[in-house]
Design an enzyme around this catalytic site. Sequence first.
Site, PDB file in Angstrom:
ATOM      1  N   TYR A 194      25.245  -8.078   6.451  1.00  0.00           N
ATOM      2  CA  TYR A 194      26.196  -7.726   5.395  1.00  0.00           C
ATOM      3  C   TYR A 194      25.388  -7.290   4.180  1.00  0.00           C
ATOM      4  CZ  TYR A 194      29.353  -8.333   1.432  1.00  0.00           C
ATOM      5  OH  TYR A 194      30.088  -8.123   0.283  1.00  0.00           O
ATOM      6  N   GLU A 212      30.845  -2.363  -0.244  1.00  0.00           N
ATOM      7  CA  GLU A 212      30.654  -3.363   0.776  1.00  0.00           C
ATOM      8  C   GLU A 212      30.304  -2.664   2.077  1.00  0.00           C
ATOM      9  OE1 GLU A 212      32.886  -7.557   0.763  1.00  0.00           O
ATOM     10  OE2 GLU A 212      33.993  -5.999   1.789  1.00  0.00           O
TER      11      GLU A 212
END
Lengths: 387, 290
Positions: free
Chosen positions: A109, A197
């Site tokens: 991530y 993101e």
Amino acid sequence: MNIHEYQAKEIFRQYGVPVPNGQVAFSPDEAVEAARNLGGELWVVKAQIHAGGRGLGGGVKLARSLDEVRDLADEILGMTLVTHQTGPEGKVVHKVYIEEGADIAKEYYLGMLLDRAAEMPVMMASTEGGMEIEKVAEESPEKIVKVNIDPSVGFQGFHGRQLAFGLGLAKEEIGPFIKFAKALYDVYMDKDAEMIEINPLIKTGDGKFLALDAKMGFDDNALGRHPDILQMRDLNEEEPTEVEAKEHGLSYIKLDGNVGCMVNGAGLAMATMDIIKHEGGKPANFLDVGGGANPETVAKGFEIILKDPSVKAIFVNIFGGIVRCDRVANGILEATKITDVNVPVIVRLDGTNANEAAEILKKAGIKNIIAAQDLADGARKAVEAAK
Amino acid sequence: MSILVNKDTKVIVQGFTGKEGTFHASQCIEYGTKIVGGVTPGKGGQEHLGQPVFNTVKEAVETTGATVSMIFVPPAFVADAVMEAADAGIELAVIITEGAPVKDMMYAKAYATKKGMNTIGPNCPGIITAQECKIGIMPGFIFKKGSIGLISKSGTLTYEASNQVVKEGLGISTAVGIGGDPIIGLSYKQLLPMFEADPDTEAIVMIGEIGGDLEIQAAEFIKEHISKPVVAFIAGQTAPKGKRMGHAGAIVSGSSGTAAEKMAALEAAGVKVVVSPAEIGLAVKEALDA
């Protein structure tokens, strides 16, 4: 303002943030055409909506032939996709993104947003790719590495090294990762992003980093200097009533109660919702008519609130400062002539010329307009009227 | 006494001759604020509202001795204006403008801090020391002089709170609207000790809202350093997650920045937290009587 994955990836490409090849499609035919252009033997058909959790909701699927691409595009286009971020009503898919299949060795991530406490951006990385980062933060915060980046010095090698070593990357992976992160920082700063993101960021079998997903939101106040971003706005993804309100200088958010609220100022508007709940009711909306509160905005406010059929009463809560209450009172009377208001309207006007305003409303003698003494009285009367 | 500004504070206005600047500067003058000049590049040498206009803040400061600037320039020029004020030696910039990009404020605030200049705002009603000095857009008459200090992220809720305090027979020493943007100047944590040190302030009202963690920082600070009674209200108890409630910074992201967590933190710090916004005035009265 948010944009779609395919648009975010377009921006990534401009800045050298590596992404898989892909093409957007609005019909099954276009999807097949896109897959053919991309070549290869494995494609991913991805629903394009402004919400996360698309995979779990059935909006991201693998295709191993052009026929399968067509079938999947046909299935996904037009479907109502429900994810944990769309709410129970879901979102209709109007376009799909066809992407070449990737060889995933490991998922990570990587995200960036403003750290309000530090007053500078923060970049966050985690080995828990593909998981919801909120969940990771709650359950195993030690798996998230964070670095603040002071914009006056910009992204330095050490920022990248802290993240890379924090992720436990191998020596030969550090260089490519830092290059990736630096490019992402440039995107964030240049485009006045509010949030980026990448979940997951993947390492491929041959050791390359690729943004497999991409989510971007922008600072609305900065859109004026980014006409390219403004062009990416997709009104399909926004609540139509909220868009309409914004066009008239009103800030409106629909909620699920039955007491409509019309207030001047965002803080007082939130407080009005709160006091309605405190008095045992449920607010139907947030509505800030701004400092002006003139007849036109008030009329528009009534119109927008009444689009919601569950509204049984409206609480108008105006604290007149520079704007005088007598003018607002006239505005309310004017507004009831422009828009047919068929529910009780509880009016609380306080501040400059409040007494004159009360007089005006009393004289007008409109039966569904009920005057309130103060904030608490108004809330109580509104909750009562909505029962 | 009061905090930050009083009847002797000399104030200039950046964006003096514009529509907003003109209207609000004249209201401030009427209130009694010492507006000693203004800045509009290209209009230097003219006179406006009976005060001199300068091309640069530097010139204005050198000529008038102003220490505070009230900023009304359009959003795209706010950062420039703030940095110009800091560079010219202004001690406090009150930024009224709404809609300044976050990135701009990030740079502007960092520069102001480096130069030792305090900022209030942006996107705020300003600061007022009751019946002495109003630097901002709030309706002055609501703020009767008294002993309650007020710090608020919201404009109209500041008026609401002050009105309630006055109805209880009390009054305001200084009220500061700190604004609800993601990056703001002076916040609770910097203002609370000023009120604590101010002999004319007996109690403090703080009004917060969802988003960010300034109220949590305030709670930690209050626990250690504030002895005067503090009453708090947090707006947005009923706000849905992930939705921006009017103010750019008023958003619950994920599970952080909720009203509930802020209220709990403040309560744990000994603050009297009211659930209903209609009970602010009464709570202040009770806190003083206790």
